[in-house]
Enzyme design. Sequence first.
Site, PDB file in Angstrom:
ATOM      1  N   LYS A  23       0.818  -1.111   0.192  1.00  0.00           N
ATOM      2  CA  LYS A  23       0.094   0.081   0.121  1.00  0.00           C
ATOM      3  C   LYS A  23       0.821   1.267   0.128  1.00  0.00           C
ATOM      4  O   LYS A  23       0.791   2.264  -0.699  1.00  0.00           O
ATOM      5  CB  LYS A  23      -0.995   0.038   1.454  1.00  0.00           C
ATOM      6  CG  LYS A  23      -1.897   1.112   1.168  1.00  0.00           C
ATOM      7  CD  LYS A  23      -2.661   1.170   2.455  1.00  0.00           C
ATOM      8  CE  LYS A  23      -1.849   1.722   3.754  1.00  0.00           C
ATOM      9  NZ  LYS A  23      -2.706   1.694   4.947  1.00  0.00           N
ATOM     10  N   ASP A  53      -6.632   0.894   0.895  1.00  0.00           N
ATOM     11  CA  ASP A  53      -6.627   1.039   2.272  1.00  0.00           C
ATOM     12  C   ASP A  53      -8.061   0.588   2.846  1.00  0.00           C
ATOM     13  O   ASP A  53      -8.583  -0.156   1.983  1.00  0.00           O
ATOM     14  CB  ASP A  53      -6.260   2.364   3.076  1.00  0.00           C
ATOM     15  CG  ASP A  53      -7.365   3.269   2.856  1.00  0.00           C
ATOM     16  OD1 ASP A  53      -8.173   2.969   1.953  1.00  0.00           O
ATOM     17  OD2 ASP A  53      -7.162   4.349   3.400  1.00  0.00           O
TER      18      ASP A  53
END
Length: 212
Positions: free
Chosen positions: A120, A138
């Site tokens: 991420k 997320d």
Amino acid sequence: MNATKREQIFARLKAHNPEPTTELNWSTPFELLAAVLLSAQATDVGVNKATARLFPVANTPQAIIDLGLDGLKAHIKTIGLYNTKAENLMKTCHILVERYAGEIPRTRAELEALPGVGRKTANVILNTAFGELTMAVDTHIFRVANRTRIAKGKNVLEVEQKLLRHVPKAYLKDAHHWLILHGRYTCLARKPRCGSCVIEDLCEYPDKVEIG
């Protein structure tokens, strides 16, 4: 959800917010990397308060190294898990200086090899600092993608891959910012604000509520 509806969703999100970006404060790729490293399980507001103290003193890998671990911790101690984050940031700074002359690498593999940097975080850097068409999934994006049916998936990687495949390319560069902000302020986890949602009529969530 079909392609036409996805196109309409992102057209509206763009009209509502033409130039979305991260809410983390940064001015260089290294500052962004440092801020994202510090943001795990912390709010952007909290991180910004800490980096407002840190960056005027040290905003390059060498400057962080010169600050020392204890000095770094003193600047970021208001952030949760600051001990671990300080250690990861310090290790990352040493690698950046020793291997990359203080610059931020621009490949996913090199970024993910840095301490504390996962997929991420690498996607955030590649997209926000370097303009690449990546999707940093997320909890907000995972929820919005599944709830709206834009891209359903059982895990973040599946959602990421489906978003990359299904989001119209014209919107892909900014898509993860739109989705994060939508999840943060409108499509809330417990009580989505469907009544004030700009894409409510396009969203395929079956349990909409009339909260504005």
